[in-house]
Design a protein around this motif. Sequence first.
Motif, PDB file in Angstrom:
ATOM      1  N   LYS B  89       0.826  -1.201   0.000  1.00  0.00           N
ATOM      2  CA  LYS B  89       0.000   0.000   0.000  1.00  0.00           C
ATOM      3  C   LYS B  89       0.865   1.257   0.000  1.00  0.00           C
ATOM      4  O   LYS B  89       0.539   2.238  -0.662  1.00  0.00           O
ATOM      5  N   THR B  92       5.411   0.019  -2.894  1.00  0.00           N
ATOM      6  CA  THR B  92       5.357  -0.397  -4.282  1.00  0.00           C
ATOM      7  C   THR B  92       4.644  -1.743  -4.383  1.00  0.00           C
ATOM      8  O   THR B  92       4.606  -2.500  -3.422  1.00  0.00           O
ATOM      9  N   PRO B 156      -4.976  -3.674  -1.555  1.00  0.00           N
ATOM     10  CA  PRO B 156      -4.401  -2.463  -2.146  1.00  0.00           C
ATOM     11  C   PRO B 156      -5.488  -1.721  -2.926  1.00  0.00           C
ATOM     12  O   PRO B 156      -6.337  -2.351  -3.556  1.00  0.00           O
ATOM     13  N   ARG B 162       1.719   4.547  -2.396  1.00  0.00           N
ATOM     14  CA  ARG B 162       2.671   3.782  -3.217  1.00  0.00           C
ATOM     15  C   ARG B 162       3.785   4.663  -3.764  1.00  0.00           C
ATOM     16  O   ARG B 162       3.879   4.898  -4.963  1.00  0.00           O
ATOM     17  N   ASP B 165       6.070   3.468  -6.799  1.00  0.00           N
ATOM     18  CA  ASP B 165       5.314   3.320  -8.045  1.00  0.00           C
ATOM     19  C   ASP B 165       4.918   4.672  -8.598  1.00  0.00           C
ATOM     20  O   ASP B 165       4.975   4.917  -9.815  1.00  0.00           O
ATOM     21  N   PRO B 174      -3.666  -1.541  -9.436  1.00  0.00           N
ATOM     22  CA  PRO B 174      -2.485  -2.156  -8.855  1.00  0.00           C
ATOM     23  C   PRO B 174      -2.508  -3.675  -8.937  1.00  0.00           C
ATOM     24  O   PRO B 174      -3.505  -4.305  -8.628  1.00  0.00           O
TER      25      PRO B 174
END
Lengths: 343, 401
Positions: B89, B92, B156, B162, B165, B174
């Motif tokens: 969460k 990544t 997630p 994140r 990401d 995700p």
Amino acid sequence: MDAILLQILNGLDKGSAYALIALGLTLIFGTLGVVNFAHGALFMIGAFCAVVLSRLLSFSKTVIDETRTDFLGNPLKVDLPYMHQWFGEAAGQTIIDWSVPLAILFSIPIMFAIGYAMERGLIRHFYKRPHADQILVTFGLAIVLQEIVKYFFGANPIQTPAPPAFTGSFDFGALVGLDPNTIIYPYWRLIYFSFAVVIISAVFAFLRFTTFGMVVRAGMADRETVGLLGIDIDKRFTLMFALAACVAGLAGVMYAPINAPNYHMGMDFLVLSFVVVVVGGMGSMAGAVLAGFLLGILESIASMSQVIDYLPGINQIVIYLVAIIILLTRPRGLMGRKGVMED
Amino acid sequence: MFGLNRNDTLLLIVVALLTMLAPFLLNPFPEGSSLAQFNGGYPDLMQRFVIFGIFAIGFNILFGLTGYLSFGHAAFLGVGSYAAIWMMKLLTMNVVPAIIISVIVAGLFSLVVGYICLRRSGIYFSILTLAFAQMSYALAYSVLTPITGGETGLQPKLSDPRILDAAIGSGVTPRANFFGIEMGTSWQWDWNGWVFTFNAGYYLAAVIMLVAFYLSIRIFRSPFGMMLRAIKTNQNRLNYTGVNSKPYTLAAFVISGMYAGLAGGLLVAMDTQVGPERMFWTASGEVVLMTILGGVGTLIGPVLGAGLIKYMENILSKINEGLLQKWFAFMPETAGDAVVTVLGLFTGKGWHLTLGLLFMIVVIFLPGGLVEGGKRLFGIGRRKKKAPPAASPPPTTTPAE
């Protein structure tokens, strides 16, 4: 004050169940030295004895009632319980309503037979094996018993009401001189508590005042010597196992109106009862009973809203927390003896 | 090889081959045939085989070597899962940090729990671990809801930060991935009606399991492992010789907790969700069943036990009454019905009954589990070749009176 008294009363019924199961567990452990994980299943089977008896008693046959008709004018079919047919309507209905108390008598031979068969058929072969093996095999047996009950009775809880005379509540506060309407307590819970007290006293009296009980106590203290005196101690220990099964079964029978029986109720109680036994002190029956009531009451006090506001979530974990604290500070539990289970 | 002796190297290679070729081995029946439902070669189940294999290997390091029976190991699995999902969460969707953090967090948690519980032994230890696990379960369910998501658990979401990401920049839904390879990616190979599925997530988990298995062999063969066995055999004697056994048991406890955390992290990597029921005491009981069923204290036993239980859970529970009726349609109706009724007890929803009976039979007759059973089977043939049966008097029948 009223609130605390109410919570103590509320804790008594659960505490009684813990105490009865823990008493049986300790009895088995003290006599046979076996850790019985299937004891919760015996409690559950007891509760289902009540279910079976109430179903048996309300067995009915379909008869055509000529006096009443349905909306098409045909005679109405009604289910007439055999009990009504045999004993008349009023007496028959009373018998059906009183199925739970009657199940006490019904369950004693059943539980005795199950306990006897269990000890002779399975547990006997595990005296010499390590405790871990005993735990595991009885754990397996508990799964099997639970699944068999689930197969025949389904996964849903089955309502088993108490006799109508005891379904209501009464004002406990007024009885002891507090303000009326502050402590309303159901009759059946008081009956359950009294029943538990009677059973527990009966077991203690049996062990204390009969010759049989004396031999069993001697066997618990020193099995070999008792055997050398020419007494068949194994036979008596088997009977004690059956007796412990009866105690668990009776606890289950009377618990059926409080909590509708379902197939996993045994496991739910077993985990807590083990904690109770360990807190009370492995091998001490008085300790088991004391810890049972104490933890039951503690659990109920912890679920008061004032306590939860202060310590959120405490009601869920209080029993385990107390168990951890007691085991770390008093390693033998509240009333444990030296040298029990310390290898 | 790798510091192992010949037998252990052989065992490791066999296990490696079995796991790598699992998509073939577990799919022996062609697609569409009536036996196809016994195929266990679909990704979800294969992942469970290896992940619970890791869990059981770790449990075996504690129970098999030191003899301490923990009834609360699922707590570490659950804690590892929660740690992993928070990594997904916050940081990544790559599974590597998630898995690493799950091992670390579970290790720390087991250090605390182990430090307290290992002050007692025997059944007291079992009850203490059970108490800790049940407490974690109850807290995850109620008070810790902000961290654990309570009853609904955690998944997630698109709105999660994140950080890593986001730096790369993405707006896609995700998915858990391993440096870009999504865990759910599968490649199917059709061959003459047989369908073999090769799943990225499975192979990642399988490689990790092989590493875990290799480490457990090293632990079993090391002086440390020897010390743990000494604790199981006679802790008093060890204490009298002046060895403090506590650090060894604590190390074993933490290692097995880290294995459980690794399994929890992998569970999240394969299926990105967690709920508190993962920590319930039945889950702890399950890993005990797996280890005993396979063989306590053996290297390969726990993996076999985990595989057997997960296979039964997924395959046996799928056999319902309709299917049974189809199979026994060739029998006369009454006999067929009787067979279906009896088998119906043991299959479908009643698969727990089969499990319980199997477990009891193993504990009663085969305390060494499947591994001992296998050894006995091979032993029969070997013993006959080696030595002629000792001259025993022929069984005498009591004469009838």
